[in-house]
Design an enzyme around this catalytic site. Structure first.
Site, PDB file in Angstrom:
ATOM      1  CG  ASP A  37      59.886 -41.677  17.936  1.00 55.13           C
ATOM      2  OD1 ASP A  37      59.889 -41.691  19.179  1.00 55.13           O
ATOM      3  OD2 ASP A  37      59.017 -42.249  17.244  1.00 55.13           O
ATOM      4  CE  LYS A  59      60.779 -46.144  22.242  1.00 57.73           C
ATOM      5  NZ  LYS A  59      59.470 -46.799  22.123  1.00 57.73           N
ATOM      6  N   GLY A  90      57.835 -40.865  13.826  1.00 57.19           N
ATOM      7  CA  GLY A  90      57.960 -41.108  12.398  1.00 57.19           C
ATOM      8  C   GLY A  90      56.791 -41.938  11.890  1.00 57.19           C
ATOM      9  CG  MET A 171      61.080 -51.964  13.044  1.00 57.98           C
ATOM     10  SD  MET A 171      60.159 -51.915  14.599  1.00 57.98           S
ATOM     11  CE  MET A 171      58.609 -52.699  14.111  1.00 57.98           C
TER      12      MET A 171
END
Length: 252
Positions: A37, A59, A90, A171
């Site tokens: 990632d 991403k 992660g 998020m």
């Protein structure tokens, strides 16, 4: 018969190389193919052997190097070609890391898959900021939710936050206004204590504290950027005298 490799879904923890598990470090050092990632730092990737192929599938919001289906196909193709693949993520692969989807794709293709847990973002943030997610005097329940997902407004979060509870939102930076509005609409007090932990466990970490009703303004004023976690609950106020006083007034 063609040898089939193994896919290792490896949690890289919250960022610092010394928070890797021993098994994660050993797999990274041995791997010939590492699919990683974007949040995996150079110190961790620096453990890889010189001839390892490092494939980034970073991403970002609304822009992915590869869609998830493409990542699944890449992992399976490398394993079917005989390569052991370290899929480096992660945090922990099974906590908002889409590790479940990648494991399912591997099993469907007949590819062996193993999961190596990592220190989750929530655990890393709690330790680095010294905000105890559970505390005998403040919280006996912890919930994890995704603040950036389909159907956010329709999800029922009632009961996930409040007295004796801690809510950790992954998020959630870009949807902070909707999150605050949703939680208050579900009955959470506007003066509930919150903390925003940006770049947890990294040298540039920031811990920002406030109240639920002011969460959107806090995120905007401080220009908070991902990676960041939002923690909601009385545990976030125990080390902050000003917010703790407001919590105490509410309890009286």
């Amino acid at each position: 018969m063609q040898h089939v490799g193994t896919i290792y879904l490896v949690g890289a923890g919250p960022g610092p190389v010394d928070l890797l598990t021993l098994r994660a470090a050993r797999l990274i050092e041995q791997a010939r193919v590492i699919v990683h990632d974007g949040l995996i730092g150079p110190d961790i990737l620096g453990l890889a052997r010189p001839d390892a192929r490092l494939i980034s599938v970073a991403k970002q919001r609304a822009r992915h190097t590869l869609p998830q289906e493409g990542i699944n196909a890449l992992l399976v193709a490398e394993a079917l070609a005989g390569q052991d693949v370290v899929r480096l993520k992660g945090g922990d692969p099974f906590i908002f890391g889409r590790g479940g989807e990648e494991a399912e794709a591997a099993r469907a293709a007949g590819v062996p898959v193993e999961v190596v847990p990592g220190i989750s973002a929530a655990n890393g943030a709690a330790a680095a900021s010294q905000i105890a997610l559970t505390h005998r005097d403040a919280s006996s329940i912890v919930s994890f939710v995704a603040g950036q997902c389909k159907g956010l407004a329709e999800q029922d979060w009632s009961g996930l936050a409040g007295k004796g509870r801690t809510l950790v939102i992954y998020m959630g930076v870009n949807t902070a206004p909707q999150i605050a509005e949703k939680l208050m609409a579900d009955g959470l007090a506007p003066d509930m204590a919150v903390a925003v932990i940006e770049n947890a466990a990294r040298p540039e970490m920031r811990v920002l504290r406030g109240l639920l009703a002011a969460l959107p303004e806090l995120v905007e004023r401080e220009a908070v950027r991902s990676p960041a976690l939002i923690v909601i609950g009385d545990v976030t106020a125990r080390e902050d005298a000003a917010v703790a006083a407001l919590v105490q007034e509410r309890a009286q």
